[in-house]
Design a protein around this motif. Structure first.
Motif, PDB file in Angstrom:
ATOM      1  N   THR A   1       0.641   6.537   1.457  1.00 34.24           N
ATOM      2  CA  THR A   1      -0.016   5.284   1.826  1.00 34.24           C
ATOM      3  C   THR A   1      -1.424   5.237   1.256  1.00 34.24           C
ATOM      4  O   THR A   1      -2.248   6.130   1.517  1.00 34.24           O
TER       5      THR A   1
ATOM      6  N   ASN B   1       0.785  -1.238   0.000  1.00 31.07           N
ATOM      7  CA  ASN B   1       0.000   0.000   0.000  1.00 31.07           C
ATOM      8  C   ASN B   1       0.814   1.284   0.000  1.00 31.07           C
ATOM      9  O   ASN B   1       0.259   2.364   0.247  1.00 31.07           O
ATOM     10  N   THR B   2       2.128   1.200  -0.295  1.00 29.36           N
ATOM     11  CA  THR B   2       2.964   2.390  -0.141  1.00 29.36           C
ATOM     12  C   THR B   2       3.756   2.709  -1.409  1.00 29.36           C
ATOM     13  O   THR B   2       4.307   1.814  -2.047  1.00 29.36           O
TER      14      THR B   2
ATOM     15  N   ALA C   1       6.506   9.097   2.095  1.00 34.03           N
ATOM     16  CA  ALA C   1       5.723   7.892   1.867  1.00 34.03           C
ATOM     17  C   ALA C   1       4.261   8.268   1.652  1.00 34.03           C
ATOM     18  O   ALA C   1       3.689   9.049   2.415  1.00 34.03           O
TER      19      ALA C   1
ATOM     20  N   PHE D   1       6.516   6.080  -2.842  1.00 35.61           N
ATOM     21  CA  PHE D   1       7.308   7.206  -2.341  1.00 35.61           C
ATOM     22  C   PHE D   1       7.399   8.298  -3.394  1.00 35.61           C
ATOM     23  O   PHE D   1       7.826   8.066  -4.519  1.00 35.61           O
TER      24      PHE D   1
ATOM     25  N   ALA E   1       8.642   1.036  -1.082  1.00 30.92           N
ATOM     26  CA  ALA E   1       7.647   1.322  -2.123  1.00 30.92           C
ATOM     27  C   ALA E   1       6.962   0.023  -2.521  1.00 30.92           C
ATOM     28  O   ALA E   1       7.131  -0.491  -3.636  1.00 30.92           O
ATOM     29  N   THR E   2       6.174  -0.514  -1.622  1.00 30.32           N
ATOM     30  CA  THR E   2       5.592  -1.847  -1.807  1.00 30.32           C
ATOM     31  C   THR E   2       4.499  -1.888  -2.867  1.00 30.32           C
ATOM     32  O   THR E   2       4.099  -2.959  -3.317  1.00 30.32           O
TER      33      THR E   2
ATOM     34  N   ARG F   1      -4.531  10.541  -2.980  1.00 26.20           N
ATOM     35  CA  ARG F   1      -3.437  10.512  -2.001  1.00 26.20           C
ATOM     36  C   ARG F   1      -2.275  11.417  -2.411  1.00 26.20           C
ATOM     37  O   ARG F   1      -1.611  11.989  -1.551  1.00 26.20           O
TER      38      ARG F   1
END
Length: 608
Positions: free
Chosen positions: A379, A369-370, A377, A372, A432-433, A397
């Motif tokens: 989210t 959920n992240t 960050a 950059f 940065a998932t 976001r």
């Protein structure tokens, strides 16, 4: 002191013998045309001449190897010309399928059968007793055609590389090309089984296969040559890597005294030891968890200084299969409706369609959920999204100054920067998932005002239903079209695997036999990829041939120089030898005449 006549006589005899020996030596030099014929003539020059002889013999062997390679190149050239021609025929038949009547289609099936038979014959070409596509197992046929016209490559992974030969001191060259490289590509393709009832499109980010390092596979163990020896463990940084970037990470962890490379044509890593002493890579150590992902077997390797340790196995030869267990719409995550397998094993893992429709197929949670922006960050809210609703969430976001869209045709996100300043999206940040699920590589993007960042590959969930790349999915996705009539059916199967020319032709044959125009047309793109593989291999062979001829000419030049140096060192000046021989012969004859007269005098004269 009085010198007796008998002593004079003996001294005279010795001089005669000495001149006779000199005369014999000159005669030998004249007959051999060499000044140096034995170590006693000149030990240093004789030893140097022997060294020159050894170099000339080695040069002859190198040239013999290169001449054999030149012969092979011509055979490979004919082989690839045949492969290319047969693929062109297959392409033409596939292109004309819809316009063929039943009789022509039956004829085409027989022709495809003939193409497969011909290519198996090409693959089993021999030069002498060696199969030229057999790699290191060149004493047995590398290809076996089965009754259903499928073809089995019989060479094991550790034997399939092309043999290397010495072409000069400490320099080896590839001896042709292996059957694996000739008929299989390292690029992956996605395709469905011809027997599938599903005829819609399938999509896969086949070019995005990645190496995923986590705590289960991140350690290397090696021992130096110190007394006592010291064993060290190096931990690779967790992340998603290409082969090249993983090689760089390995080198960073090992240090400046090692050089690490990745060969994309074989998908193997190589580690060169420049430490100045031997090093043992302890792949058998239970703590060496990176061995498998790097393609090393569980056998320790002692690597001398200057030597290279190379992967034993192809690190990217992973095949994915999805099998539908319960029919229905292609929309939504196929939880409990499909199963997924790797390399033949079956594991019940949900396959996911991604987010190209109106069903919320993309799951955002704490694992993905992240993203950059610069060092900040961002989210995303956890939940289930379609591509369009996730684009809206990302834009919300990011805030004012950004526009985000999702293209259902390309299955990619498009982020546009309208902030008036330069913005960096740090996709390489380990935090940065969201990169994978949004379809972005782990490479940062710098966006000036008015520019955009588009997904590098298909957005959506991965083939195992995960929202992030992992050691199971290797960043591979499998997505289906979501048209109203595009329904999946029980037992439909779909593959993501390395391109195989033989499997491609078998699929084409089956499509013709099943009279399925859709699957014939889907094979056209793969035929084109196979033709590109053949063209690439032709280029490799042409380069090998040019290199062999260049080295043959270089070796001939080198041989000529060595022969000149050896000649200057040991060859005789025949004019000088003739003059010296004539002079010595006259002297020898005069001495013999004098000796004869001395022998005619009474022995009593020598007893005084």
């Amino acid at each position: 002191m009085r010198v007796s006549d008998s002593l004079r006589y003996r001294l005279f005899q010795m001089n005669v013998s000495k001149v006779g020996k000199q005369l014999d030596d000159i005669q030998k030099k004249i007959s051999t045309q060499r000044n140096i014929n034995a170590p006693s003539d000149d030990p240093i020059k004789y030893a140097t001449s022997i060294q020159y002889d050894a170099e000339l013999k080695l040069g002859t062997q190198y040239n013999n190897n290169l001449q054999r390679l030149s012969t092979l190149v011509s055979m490979y050239d004919m082989s690839f010309s045949s492969i290319g021609s047969q693929l062109n025929n297959a392409m033409q038949m596939a292109t004309n399928f819809d316009s063929m009547g039943s009789d022509l289609r039956q004829s085409a099936i027989q022709e495809i059968n003939g193409i497969i038979e011909q290519l198996v014959t090409v693959g089993n070409t021999k030069l002498g007793n060696a199969y030229i596509f057999g790699g290191k197992e060149a004493d047995t046929p590398p290809f076996q055609m089965n009754n259903d016209y499928s073809v089995t490559f019989t060479v094991g992974q550790q034997g399939e590389d092309a043999t290397k030969i010495y072409v000069d001191k400490a320099q080896t060259g590839q001896y042709g090309i292996s059957g694996r490289a000739a008929f299989y590509d390292t690029s992956k393709v996605a395709f469905g089984n011809v027997a599938n009832a599903y005829t819609g499109d399938i999509y896969s980010n086949t070019d995005s296969f990645a190496y995923v390092i986590d705590t289960s596979n991140n350690t290397m163990v090696y021992t130096n040559s110190a007394v006592p020896p010291v064993t060290s463990t190096r931990t690779l940084t967790s992340g998603v890597y290409t082969g090249g970037s993983l090689a760089k990470e390995i080198q960073n962890q090992l240090g400046a005294n090692y050089s690490v490379a990745f060969d994309s044509t074989t998908r193997k890593f190589s580690v060169t030891n420049n430490t100045g002493a031997a090093v043992t890579f302890n792949w058998s150590n239970a703590g060496a968890t990176a061995a498998s992902v790097l393609g090393f077997d569980t056998i320790d390797s002692v690597v001398a200084t200057g030597a290279t340790e190379k992967s034993d196995l192809d690190t990217g030869r992973k095949a994915f299969l999805a099998q539908v267990t319960t029919g229905g719409s292609t929309t939504g995550a196929l939880v409990n409706r499909a199963r997924y397998s790797i390399d033949g094993g079956i594991t019940s893992i949900p396959v996911n369609t991604g987010g190209v429709d109106t069903t919320a197929d993309i799951t955002i949670d704490a694992t993905n959920n992240t993203l950059f922006r610069n060092s900040t960050a961002i989210t995303l809210t956890n939940g289930s999204y379609t591509g369009a609703t996730l684009a809206t969430e990302i834009q919300g976001r990011l805030g004012t100054g950004y526009s985000v869209a999702f293209d259902s045709t390309t299955r990619k996100f498009n982020i546009t920067n309208n902030t008036g300043a330069v913005v960096n999206f740090k996709w390489s940040n380990t935090g940065a998932t969201a990169a994978g699920v949004l379809g972005f590589d782990n490479v940062d993007s710098a966006l000036s005002n008015g520019t955009n960042d588009v997904s590098d590959f298909d957005a959506g969930m991965f083939i195992d239903g995960a929202g992030v790349a992992n050691t199971t999915n290797n960043r591979i996705k499998l997505l289906f079209s979501t048209g109203v009539t595009d329904n999946l059916n029980a037992n439909d199967t779909f593959h993501v695997k390395d391109l195989s020319i033989f499997e491609l032709l078998k699929n084409l044959k089956d499509a013709f036999e099943s009279d399925k125009s859709t699957w014939v047309s889907k094979n056209l793109q793969n035929i084109d990829a196979a033709r590109e593989l053949t063209t690439k291999n032709n280029g490799v062979i042409a380069f090998q041939g040019t290199l062999a001829q260049t080295m043959i000419e270089n070796n001939k030049t080198k041989e000529g120089k060595i022969q000149t140096m050896q000649g200057d060192l040991v060859n005789a000046n025949m004019s000088e030898l003739a003059t010296e021989f004539s002079s010595l012969l006259n002297t020898y004859q005069a001495l013999l005449s004098t000796l004869a007269r001395m022998q005619a005098i009474s022995i009593l004269n020598y007893l005084k």
